[in-house]
Design an enzyme around this catalytic site. Structure first.
Site, PDB file in Angstrom:
ATOM      1  N   TYR A   1       2.924   4.769   0.789  1.00 58.08           N
ATOM      2  CA  TYR A   1       3.556   5.365   1.965  1.00 58.08           C
ATOM      3  C   TYR A   1       2.516   6.216   2.695  1.00 58.08           C
ATOM      4  O   TYR A   1       1.708   6.896   2.064  1.00 58.08           O
ATOM      5  CB  TYR A   1       4.733   6.241   1.561  1.00 58.08           C
ATOM      6  CG  TYR A   1       5.905   5.488   0.967  1.00 58.08           C
ATOM      7  CD1 TYR A   1       6.566   4.492   1.684  1.00 58.08           C
ATOM      8  CD2 TYR A   1       6.368   5.789  -0.309  1.00 58.08           C
ATOM      9  CE1 TYR A   1       7.658   3.820   1.148  1.00 58.08           C
ATOM     10  CE2 TYR A   1       7.469   5.120  -0.851  1.00 58.08           C
ATOM     11  CZ  TYR A   1       8.105   4.133  -0.114  1.00 58.08           C
ATOM     12  OH  TYR A   1       9.177   3.474  -0.654  1.00 58.08           O
TER      13      TYR A   1
ATOM     14  N   HIS B   1      11.418  -9.306   0.994  1.00 63.14           N
ATOM     15  CA  HIS B   1      11.065  -7.893   0.844  1.00 63.14           C
ATOM     16  C   HIS B   1      12.272  -7.019   1.191  1.00 63.14           C
ATOM     17  O   HIS B   1      13.055  -7.355   2.082  1.00 63.14           O
ATOM     18  CB  HIS B   1       9.895  -7.560   1.771  1.00 63.14           C
ATOM     19  CG  HIS B   1       9.212  -6.268   1.456  1.00 63.14           C
ATOM     20  ND1 HIS B   1       9.704  -5.047   1.865  1.00 63.14           N
ATOM     21  CD2 HIS B   1       8.070  -6.008   0.764  1.00 63.14           C
ATOM     22  CE1 HIS B   1       8.906  -4.087   1.441  1.00 63.14           C
ATOM     23  NE2 HIS B   1       7.897  -4.641   0.777  1.00 63.14           N
TER      24      HIS B   1
ATOM     25  N   ASP C   1       0.848  -1.189   0.000  1.00 64.46           N
ATOM     26  CA  ASP C   1       0.000   0.000   0.000  1.00 64.46           C
ATOM     27  C   ASP C   1       0.887   1.245   0.000  1.00 64.46           C
ATOM     28  O   ASP C   1       2.097   1.145   0.190  1.00 64.46           O
ATOM     29  CB  ASP C   1      -1.003  -0.003   1.162  1.00 64.46           C
ATOM     30  CG  ASP C   1      -0.355   0.205   2.521  1.00 64.46           C
ATOM     31  OD1 ASP C   1       0.838  -0.116   2.673  1.00 64.46           O
ATOM     32  OD2 ASP C   1      -1.048   0.669   3.445  1.00 64.46           O
TER      33      ASP C   1
ATOM     34  N   PHE D   1       6.844   2.112  -4.005  1.00 63.01           N
ATOM     35  CA  PHE D   1       8.228   2.340  -3.582  1.00 63.01           C
ATOM     36  C   PHE D   1       8.800   3.695  -3.988  1.00 63.01           C
ATOM     37  O   PHE D   1       9.898   4.049  -3.573  1.00 63.01           O
ATOM     38  CB  PHE D   1       9.154   1.210  -4.070  1.00 63.01           C
ATOM     39  CG  PHE D   1       8.773  -0.138  -3.540  1.00 63.01           C
ATOM     40  CD1 PHE D   1       9.109  -0.523  -2.249  1.00 63.01           C
ATOM     41  CD2 PHE D   1       8.056  -1.026  -4.327  1.00 63.01           C
ATOM     42  CE1 PHE D   1       8.739  -1.762  -1.750  1.00 63.01           C
ATOM     43  CE2 PHE D   1       7.685  -2.269  -3.834  1.00 63.01           C
ATOM     44  CZ  PHE D   1       8.027  -2.646  -2.540  1.00 63.01           C
TER      45      PHE D   1
END
Length: 296
Positions: free
Chosen positions: A139, A262, A137, A150
Site C-alpha cells: 500500500y 482480484h 506491491d 493486503f
C-alpha cells in the site's frame, strides 16, 4: 597521493639545477614550491581520507550509500535466513540495496518502514508455510504498509480490496467462525501459516508500482520457487492476472494452485463467490494438513 608528489619534485630538479640566474636562494624556493602548492602534509592526509568519507556519507551517491544498507539484517527469522542466504550475496540483491540506500539518503519516503520490509518472513517461518497469498506491491498511502500483502496495521481502516476479501469469507458457507473484523491486521493469519507475500516489497509514498523495476520480483520469484521446491502440500492463492503469471514458478504436482479474479473493486464482481478460501482448506485436508482458521 604522496608518491606522485615525489615523482614530480624529482622531475623538476634537473631544470632547477640548470637555472642559475636567480641564485641558490631562489633555486631552493623553486624546489620547495611543489610541496607548498599541494598545501602540505595536513591536506595530503585529508585527501587520503576523502574517498572513505564519500562512500559512507549520508548524502553520498546511491551506489556509495549502498554499502551502509544491509537488507538481509532485517530478516530475523532463522529458517528464512537459511533458505535465502545465497540470494543475499547476488548482484541483483546488492542492486536493490543500492537503490534503496539512494532513496533513504535523498530523504525519499519509502513504505513500509525498513524494519517491516520483511515482516511477512519474520512472522511466518519457512517451515510453517501452509498457504501463500500473493500481492503486487505494498500500500502506498501513509501508515498503511506493514510488510504483509493486503494487511494494514491496527487502527488503519481496511482498504477496499481487504473489505472484499472479508465479504468473500463471510459469504463462503464452508468457512466457519469468521466474523468481519473492524480492523485490517492479518497477522493472526500469518502466525498460523498464511504467507502474505508482495511481489515487490517496497514502494515510494503515493507512487504505486514505483519500485517495480528495483529487482524485487527476481527475489520474490526465487522465494516462490524455494517454497515450491522444498515444501509440500501448500495452497497458492493467486488473485488477478499479475499473480496468475507466477503459476509457472510452482510445481502443480506437489501443490494446489487456486486462481481467481482480484478482490479489487475493479474486478470485485468476478471475485465474488470464488470460494478460494474453502478451496484452500480442501487442498490442505487432501494433503493431510489441518485446514486454516480464518478468524481474525
Amino acid at each position: 597521493m604522496p608518491p606522485k608528489r615525489k615523482n614530480r619534485v624529482a622531475a623538476k630538479r634537473p631544470k632547477t639545477s640548470k637555472t642559475n640566474t636567480a641564485g641558490p636562494t631562489a633555486a631552493k624556493k623553486r624546489k620547495q614550491a611543489p610541496a607548498t602548492d599541494k598545501a602540505g602534509p595536513t591536506a595530503a592526509k585529508k585527501r587520503k581520507h576523502a574517498p572513505a568519507t564519500d562512500t559512507k556519507g549520508a548524502s553520498g551517491s546511491g551506489g556509495a550509500a549502498a554499502g551502509s544498507l544491509d537488507l538481509s539484517s532485517f530478516i530475523t527469522e532463522k529458517s528464512w535466513r537459511r533458505e535465502l542466504k545465497m540470494e543475499f550475496t547476488k548482484d541483483y540483491f546488492k542492486g536493490i540495496e543500492s537503490k534503496l540506500a539512494g532513496d533513504y539518503a535523498n530523504k525519499t519516503q519509502v513504505f513500509p518502514p525498513k524494519d517491516h520490509i520483511f515482516h511477512a518472513f519474520n512472522v511466518t517461518s519457512f517451515d510453517k508455510v501452509k498457504v501463500v497469498i500473493l500481492g503486487q506491491d505494498p500500500y502506498h498511502d501513509d501508515g498503511q504498509a506493514m510488510g504483509m500483502a493486503f494487511s494494514v496495521p491496527p487502527g488503519v481502516k481496511p482498504p477496499p480490496s481487504l473489505k472484499n476479501i472479508y465479504k468473500e469469507l463471510t459469504n463462503d458457507d464452508k468457512i466457519k467462525k469468521f466474523t468481519t473484523p473492524t480492523h485490517g491486521n492479518l497477522e493472526a493469519w500469518a502466525k498460523r501459516g498464511v504467507f502474505l507475500l508482495n511481489a515487490t516489497l517496497t514502494v515510494e509514498a503515493h507512487q504505486p508500482n514505483s519500485h517495480a523495476k528495483y529487482g524485487w520480483q527476481k527475489f520474490t520469484d526465487k522465494v516462490i520457487q524455494i517454497i515450491s521446491e522444498n515444501c509440500s502440500g501448500v495452497a497458492f492463492i493467486l488473485w488477478g492476472n499479475f499473480a496468475h503469471k507466477k503459476e509457472s514458478l510452482i510445481d502443480g504436482t506437489k501443490h494446489t494452485i487456486i486462481k481467481t479474479a482480484h478482490p479489487s473493486p475493479l474486478s470485485s464482481k468476478k471475485f465474488e463467490n470464488c470460494k478460494c478460501f474453502s478451496q484452500a482448506d480442501a487442498a490442505l485436508l487432501a494433503n493431510k494438513r489441518d485446514k486454516m482458521d480464518w478468524s481474525l
